[in-house]
Design an enzyme around this catalytic site. Structure first.
Site, PDB file in Angstrom:
ATOM      1  N   VAL A 124       0.850  -1.184   0.000  1.00 50.53           N
ATOM      2  CA  VAL A 124       0.000   0.000   0.000  1.00 50.53           C
ATOM      3  C   VAL A 124       0.888   1.236   0.000  1.00 50.53           C
ATOM      4  O   VAL A 124       1.794   1.353   0.824  1.00 50.53           O
ATOM      5  CB  VAL A 124      -0.948   0.010   1.216  1.00 50.53           C
ATOM      6  CG1 VAL A 124      -1.793   1.283   1.241  1.00 50.53           C
ATOM      7  CG2 VAL A 124      -1.829  -1.235   1.203  1.00 50.53           C
ATOM      8  N   ASP A 226       0.904  -3.463  18.623  1.00 56.26           N
ATOM      9  CA  ASP A 226       1.859  -2.371  18.414  1.00 56.26           C
ATOM     10  C   ASP A 226       1.094  -1.168  17.883  1.00 56.26           C
ATOM     11  O   ASP A 226       1.344  -0.663  16.782  1.00 56.26           O
ATOM     12  CB  ASP A 226       2.955  -2.796  17.444  1.00 56.26           C
ATOM     13  CG  ASP A 226       4.216  -1.949  17.565  1.00 56.26           C
ATOM     14  OD1 ASP A 226       4.204  -0.966  18.330  1.00 56.26           O
ATOM     15  OD2 ASP A 226       5.211  -2.268  16.894  1.00 56.26           O
ATOM     16  N   ASN A 231       2.974   2.592  12.718  1.00 57.21           N
ATOM     17  CA  ASN A 231       2.554   1.357  12.053  1.00 57.21           C
ATOM     18  C   ASN A 231       1.292   1.571  11.220  1.00 57.21           C
ATOM     19  O   ASN A 231       0.518   0.641  10.999  1.00 57.21           O
ATOM     20  CB  ASN A 231       2.323   0.251  13.076  1.00 57.21           C
ATOM     21  CG  ASN A 231       3.631  -0.307  13.601  1.00 57.21           C
ATOM     22  OD1 ASN A 231       4.633  -0.344  12.893  1.00 57.21           O
ATOM     23  ND2 ASN A 231       3.629  -0.737  14.856  1.00 57.21           N
ATOM     24  N   GLU A 246       2.515  -8.275  14.637  1.00 60.88           N
ATOM     25  CA  GLU A 246       3.207  -9.379  15.295  1.00 60.88           C
ATOM     26  C   GLU A 246       2.983  -9.402  16.808  1.00 60.88           C
ATOM     27  O   GLU A 246       3.249 -10.418  17.456  1.00 60.88           O
ATOM     28  CB  GLU A 246       4.695  -9.357  14.966  1.00 60.88           C
ATOM     29  CG  GLU A 246       5.476  -8.204  15.543  1.00 60.88           C
ATOM     30  CD  GLU A 246       6.925  -8.223  15.079  1.00 60.88           C
ATOM     31  OE1 GLU A 246       7.343  -9.233  14.488  1.00 60.88           O
ATOM     32  OE2 GLU A 246       7.625  -7.223  15.300  1.00 60.88           O
TER      33      GLU A 246
END
Length: 356
Positions: A124, A226, A231, A246
């Site tokens: 993206v 996270d 992110n 993760e």
């Protein structure tokens, strides 16, 4: 931080990875060629990311990103990298929520192809608030934005977290999700310090957590893990894709919220420490709590506990990063393990109850 070299993130050769990836892809998409292979500047210190394009008459997508389990030779940040879990989490979030996540394409669990398990997803395009140098420093697109633009990004990001918590189904929890989460962090800390000096500061933070344990832990929901703006890939000031799953888990809502609030404070505190103003009016704890309650009807509670927990979790990661830098000869060995934790002063203030 302003002058230190970026910690080593890999010992792998990108050209060799590209050659092996081409062979692997040909078995799934005959005749396909891999081109434009590159490592992003923001490649993290945990799982590795490789960007590439597919040349084929009918590719599922042309622009791809690959997430590869960390190289064991690179003194890994975490003891286990479950790429299948990340793959399934992204697929499930896409299926059950309206959160924008990249489309996952292939999962390879056998390490033979690239030396470790990996998955491939759609790439993206957009921009990400930088970690190095942090977005709180002058000289990047988010710092240069207007107050209104940053407010738009903040509101849209809190909406992502709220919608994930409200929309994703939760399996039945037979025991305390918060206790399981904290116990996992204790095990992680034990792994980090195995054979090394222990951290009195981290251990005092665990003790403080126990003393502040919430009377009502609250319901468990799907946590991003996270949950921070670094992110998210943004199109302008709106989220285009949520990445890096993760650390996803089932935990109280406040675990994600505490991480969101504290990770900004981590960068803000560093910036002020180096003599800059930073972004003091961005992602303020009270604003995050207020907006989250408006969106969900849930009033965040025990946030001093949860921001302390976030700072503690981050301290364990920072200690591991510092140990890896020592391993690769990038920094000197310190007699005081607490000094290896970049935000040790802030964490100590939280333990003492004087931070907020």
């Amino acid at each position: 931080m302003a002058t230190a070299p970026r910690p080593r993130t890999t010992t792998r050769d990108p050209e060799e990875l590209a050659r092996r990836l081409t062979a692997w892809l040909d078995a799934r998409l005959p005749g396909a060629k891999v081109s434009g292979v590159r490592v992003p500047e923001s490649n993290g210190m945990s799982s590795e990311t490789l960007l590439f394009d597919i040349e084929h008459p009918e590719p599922p997508v042309r622009a791809c990103a690959l997430r590869l389990a960390a190289d064991p030779a690179a003194y890994t940040i975490f003891p286990v990298y479950d790429m299948a879990l990340q793959y399934r989490t992204m697929r499930d979030v896409a299926e059950h929520t309206d959160i924008p996540v990249p489309r996952v394409l292939w999962l390879e669990e056998h390490p033979g192809a690239l030396g470790a398990p990996f998955f491939v997803m759609e790439r993206v395009e957009g921009r990400v608030p930088p970690d190095v140098m942090p977005y709180t420093y002058e000289g990047n697109w988010l710092h240069a934005a207007s107050d209104a633009e940053r407010a738009q990004l903040e509101e849209a990001t809190i909406s992502l977290i709220a919608r994930l918590h409200d929309q994703h189904p939760v399996p039945r929890q037979e025991s305390s999700a918060l206790r399981r989460h904290v116990d996992a962090q204790r095990a992680y800390y034990a792994w980090v310090v195995e054979g090394l000096p222990r951290s009195p500061l981290i251990e005092s933070a665990f003790d403080r957590l126990e003393a502040q344990w919430p009377e009502d832990e609250g319901e468990a929901v799907r946590n991003w893990g996270d949950a921070r703006i670094g992110n998210v890939i943004y199109d302008g000031f709106e989220p285009a894709a949520v990445i890096d799953w993760e650390m996803a888990a089932y935990a109280p809502r406040e675990v994600d919220l505490g991480w969101t609030v504290y990770l900004h404070r981590f960068f803000q505190d560093l910036t002020v420490g180096f003599g800059q103003t930073g972004l003091p009016d961005f992602l303020r704890r009270e604003a995050v709590e207020r907006r989250y309650e408006q969106l969900t009807g849930h009033r965040p509670r025990d946030m001093e506990f949860h921001t302390l927990y976030a700072a503690l979790r981050h301290a364990i990661v920072m200690l591991r990063v510092a140990c890896r830098q020592i391993h690769f000869g990038e920094v000197q060995v310190s007699k005081d393990p607490d000094s290896l934790i970049l935000h040790h002063a802030g964490l100590a203030a939280m333990v003492q109850g004087s931070y907020w």
